[in-house]
Design an enzyme around this catalytic site. Structure first.
Site, PDB file in Angstrom:
ATOM      1  CG  ASN A  52      -6.506  -1.434   1.625  1.00 45.51           C
ATOM      2  OD1 ASN A  52      -5.841  -0.938   0.716  1.00 45.51           O
ATOM      3  ND2 ASN A  52      -5.962  -2.002   2.678  1.00 45.51           N
TER       4      ASN A  52
ATOM      5  CG  HIS B  35      -3.232   2.852   2.751  1.00 43.60           C
ATOM      6  ND1 HIS B  35      -3.629   2.555   1.467  1.00 43.60           N
ATOM      7  CD2 HIS B  35      -3.372   1.718   3.470  1.00 43.60           C
ATOM      8  CE1 HIS B  35      -3.979   1.283   1.419  1.00 43.60           C
ATOM      9  NE2 HIS B  35      -3.838   0.754   2.613  1.00 43.60           N
TER      10      HIS B  35
ATOM     11  CB  CYS C 285      -0.923  -0.002   1.204  1.00 44.26           C
ATOM     12  SG  CYS C 285      -1.894  -1.497   1.314  1.00 44.26           S
TER      13      CYS C 285
HETATM   14  N1  ACO Z   1     -18.385  -9.464   9.614  1.00 46.68           N
HETATM   15  C1  ACO Z   1     -18.787  -9.830  10.836  1.00 46.68           C
HETATM   16  N2  ACO Z   1     -17.954 -10.211  11.807  1.00 46.68           N
HETATM   17  C2  ACO Z   1     -16.640 -10.224  11.514  1.00 46.68           C
HETATM   18  C3  ACO Z   1     -16.137  -9.869  10.251  1.00 46.68           C
HETATM   19  C4  ACO Z   1     -17.075  -9.481   9.280  1.00 46.68           C
HETATM   20  N3  ACO Z   1     -16.725  -9.112   8.039  1.00 46.68           N
HETATM   21  N4  ACO Z   1     -14.800  -9.971  10.264  1.00 46.68           N
HETATM   22  C5  ACO Z   1     -14.450 -10.383  11.492  1.00 46.68           C
HETATM   23  N5  ACO Z   1     -15.565 -10.543  12.234  1.00 46.68           N
HETATM   24  C6  ACO Z   1     -15.668 -10.973  13.635  1.00 46.68           C
HETATM   25  C7  ACO Z   1     -14.487 -11.767  14.086  1.00 46.68           C
HETATM   26  O1  ACO Z   1     -14.635 -13.133  13.725  1.00 46.68           O
HETATM   27  C8  ACO Z   1     -14.537 -11.572  15.561  1.00 46.68           C
HETATM   28  O2  ACO Z   1     -15.507 -12.435  16.112  1.00 46.68           O
HETATM   29  P1  ACO Z   1     -15.240 -13.169  17.524  1.00 46.68           P
HETATM   30  O3  ACO Z   1     -15.096 -12.037  18.500  1.00 46.68           O
HETATM   31  O4  ACO Z   1     -16.460 -13.990  17.694  1.00 46.68           O
HETATM   32  O5  ACO Z   1     -13.975 -13.941  17.324  1.00 46.68           O
HETATM   33  C9  ACO Z   1     -15.074 -10.144  15.706  1.00 46.68           C
HETATM   34  O6  ACO Z   1     -15.682  -9.826  14.458  1.00 46.68           O
HETATM   35  C10 ACO Z   1     -14.029  -9.124  16.021  1.00 46.68           C
HETATM   36  O7  ACO Z   1     -12.945  -9.328  15.122  1.00 46.68           O
HETATM   37  P2  ACO Z   1     -11.691  -8.433  15.145  1.00 46.68           P
HETATM   38  O8  ACO Z   1     -10.714  -8.928  14.113  1.00 46.68           O
HETATM   39  O9  ACO Z   1     -11.219  -8.237  16.549  1.00 46.68           O
HETATM   40  O10 ACO Z   1     -12.325  -7.054  14.642  1.00 46.68           O
HETATM   41  P3  ACO Z   1     -11.666  -5.647  14.586  1.00 46.68           P
HETATM   42  O11 ACO Z   1     -12.514  -4.701  15.304  1.00 46.68           O
HETATM   43  O12 ACO Z   1     -10.182  -5.706  14.925  1.00 46.68           O
HETATM   44  O13 ACO Z   1     -11.774  -5.311  13.051  1.00 46.68           O
HETATM   45  C11 ACO Z   1     -10.476  -5.250  11.033  1.00 46.68           C
HETATM   46  C12 ACO Z   1     -11.147  -6.128  12.065  1.00 46.68           C
HETATM   47  C13 ACO Z   1     -11.521  -4.396  10.373  1.00 46.68           C
HETATM   48  C14 ACO Z   1      -9.822  -6.157   9.996  1.00 46.68           C
HETATM   49  C15 ACO Z   1      -9.422  -4.358  11.716  1.00 46.68           C
HETATM   50  O14 ACO Z   1      -8.591  -5.125  12.550  1.00 46.68           O
HETATM   51  C16 ACO Z   1      -8.581  -3.616  10.718  1.00 46.68           C
HETATM   52  O15 ACO Z   1      -9.068  -2.749  10.017  1.00 46.68           O
HETATM   53  N6  ACO Z   1      -7.282  -3.906  10.712  1.00 46.68           N
HETATM   54  C17 ACO Z   1      -6.398  -3.223   9.783  1.00 46.68           C
HETATM   55  C18 ACO Z   1      -6.510  -3.852   8.448  1.00 46.68           C
HETATM   56  C19 ACO Z   1      -5.773  -3.034   7.452  1.00 46.68           C
HETATM   57  O16 ACO Z   1      -5.691  -1.834   7.552  1.00 46.68           O
HETATM   58  N7  ACO Z   1      -5.241  -3.663   6.455  1.00 46.68           N
HETATM   59  C20 ACO Z   1      -4.631  -2.834   5.463  1.00 46.68           C
HETATM   60  C21 ACO Z   1      -3.373  -3.200   5.019  1.00 46.68           C
HETATM   61  S1  ACO Z   1      -3.611  -3.740   3.407  1.00 46.68           S
HETATM   62  C22 ACO Z   1      -2.120  -3.808   2.583  1.00 46.68           C
HETATM   63  O17 ACO Z   1      -1.144  -3.333   3.039  1.00 46.68           O
HETATM   64  C23 ACO Z   1      -2.097  -4.587   1.275  1.00 46.68           C
END
Ligand code: ACO
Length: 328
Positions: free
Chosen positions: A285, A255, A115
């Site tokens: 993203n 980003h 990214c």
């Molecule tokens: N829909 C519903 N529930 C979901 C989903 C979904 N799409 N995805 C995950 N969950 C659930 C999980 O299973 C978990 O359930 P559990 O508590 O029963 O185990 C719960 O939601 C919480 O999951 P977390 O992973 O803790 O959720 P979080 O609030 O951390 O959000 C997210 C996840 C959105 C991925 C966040 O961590 C994030 O944005 N991280 C950064 C990602 C990013 O920026 N990536 C970019 C880099 S890309 C690149 O460089 C190519």
């Protein structure tokens, strides 16, 4: 002593595939909800390229617009740098394929910094213009990441989208252009965000396909923390290098991964959220295409005007991070 040349953006272009995949569409594909995706990420919809579309196909459209907006022709280009993590193929480079498709004849190569790739490309282009190695450099960020997503994995498939953006870099005058650049990497965190198979470490095999190793894998929580820290630090560093103040930044082009990351960056750096350009709600993203498409739209929408002080900041797999300060 002669003053070093200043480099800046001469023309911008962007292209987004027409097909829109909404959160409601995703509700029919995996166990998720529009409410979860919106509140956890800020994303409402993303663009998905039609089957058979390659990254170079999106790059061509963005590049031709950028070249036209710069008042140049493809034959005027001296170099093409294309940032992507979803190249058309392992080799040749997507940049070479793009060069042929747009009718340019200059050297061309791909840049892999996930990214942060477009912002890395800007830093490189700036140096090559200032050193008078080249006059006109096309820098492209383009991805068809939809082909590398496990559409059954709700934790990743809701986050990404396809797109491309491009900029022609050349000499600029009167203090307009790139003020400073900054790049960083931390390979010890490589496993946080990766597509493990398809390269020399794990060449394609039936087993690599059956175990899903060709898909994006991510430790979302750790990436989130790293993103806030590295983007916050990169903004501090670029402000110092460009002799700016935080208050002097008119528009931050970050980003576009997650709105909660941008809110946390705003809290950490004290840049008001109103000054942070956001389009992730419409595109998700787009990896290397994300910051350049955001810059393109911010200029189009009049959020960046002549004389505006702009900071671009990115982070991504690697880990990598980068920033660029510009006077528009
Ligand atoms: N829909 C519903 N529930 C979901 C989903 C979904 N799409 N995805 C995950 N969950 C659930 C999980 O299973 C978990 O359930 P559990 O508590 O029963 O185990 C719960 O939601 C919480 O999951 P977390 O992973 O803790 O959720 P979080 O609030 O951390 O959000 C997210 C996840 C959105 C991925 C966040 O961590 C994030 O944005 N991280 C950064 C990602 C990013 O920026 N990536 C970019 C880099 S890309 C690149 O460089 C190519």
């Amino acid at each position: 002593m002669t003053q070093k040349k200043q480099a800046g953006i001469l023309g911008l272009g962007a292209y987004l595939p027409e097909r829109i995949l909404t959160n409601a569409d995703l509700e029919k594909m995996v166990d998720t909800s529009d409410e979860w995706i919106r509140t956890r990420t800020g994303i409402r919809e993303r663009r998905i390229a039609e089957k058979g579309t390659a990254t170079s196909d999106l790059a061509v459209k963005a590049s031709l617009e950028a070249i036209q907006n710069s008042g140049l022709k493809p034959s005027d280009l001296d170099l093409i740098i294309l940032a992507t993590v979803t190249p058309d193929m392992i080799f040749p480079s997507t940049a070479c394929i793009l060069q042929n498709k747009i009718g340019a004849t200059c050297p061309a190569f791909d840049l892999s910094a996930a990214c942060s790739g477009f912002t890395y490309g800007l830093a490189l282009a700036e140096g090559l213009i200032r050193s008078e190695t080249y006059k006109h450099i096309l820098v492209v960020g383009a991805e068809v990441i939809s082909g590398f997503i496990n559409w059954k994995d709700r934790s990743t498939c809701v986050l990404f989208g396809d797109g491309a953006g491009a900029a022609v870099i050349g000499e600029t005058h009167d203090g307009h252009g790139i003020l400073a650049t900054y790049m960083g990497s931390d390979g010890s965190q490589a496993r946080l965000l990766q597509i493990p198979a398809g390269g020399s470490a794990i060449p394609p095999s039936i087993s690599s396909i059956e175990t899903g190793l060709h898909y994006v894998q991510m430790d979302g929580a750790e990436v989130f923390k790293s993103a806030v820290r590295t983007m916050g630090d990169a903004i501090q560093e670029i402000t110092k290098r460009a002799h700016l103040t935080i208050q002097g930044i008119d528009c931050l082009i970050p980003h576009q991964a997650n709105l909660r990351i941008l809110n946390a960056v705003s809290d950490r750096t004290k840049i008001p959220i109103e000054k942070i350009f956001v389009n992730l709600d419409r595109y998700g993203n787009m990896s290397a295409a994300s910051t350049i498409v955001a810059l393109y739209e911010a200029v189009k929408e009049g959020k960046i005007k002549k004389g505006s002080t702009v900071v671009m900041v990115a982070f991504g797999s690697g880990l990598t991070w980068a920033a660029c300060a510009l006077r528009w």
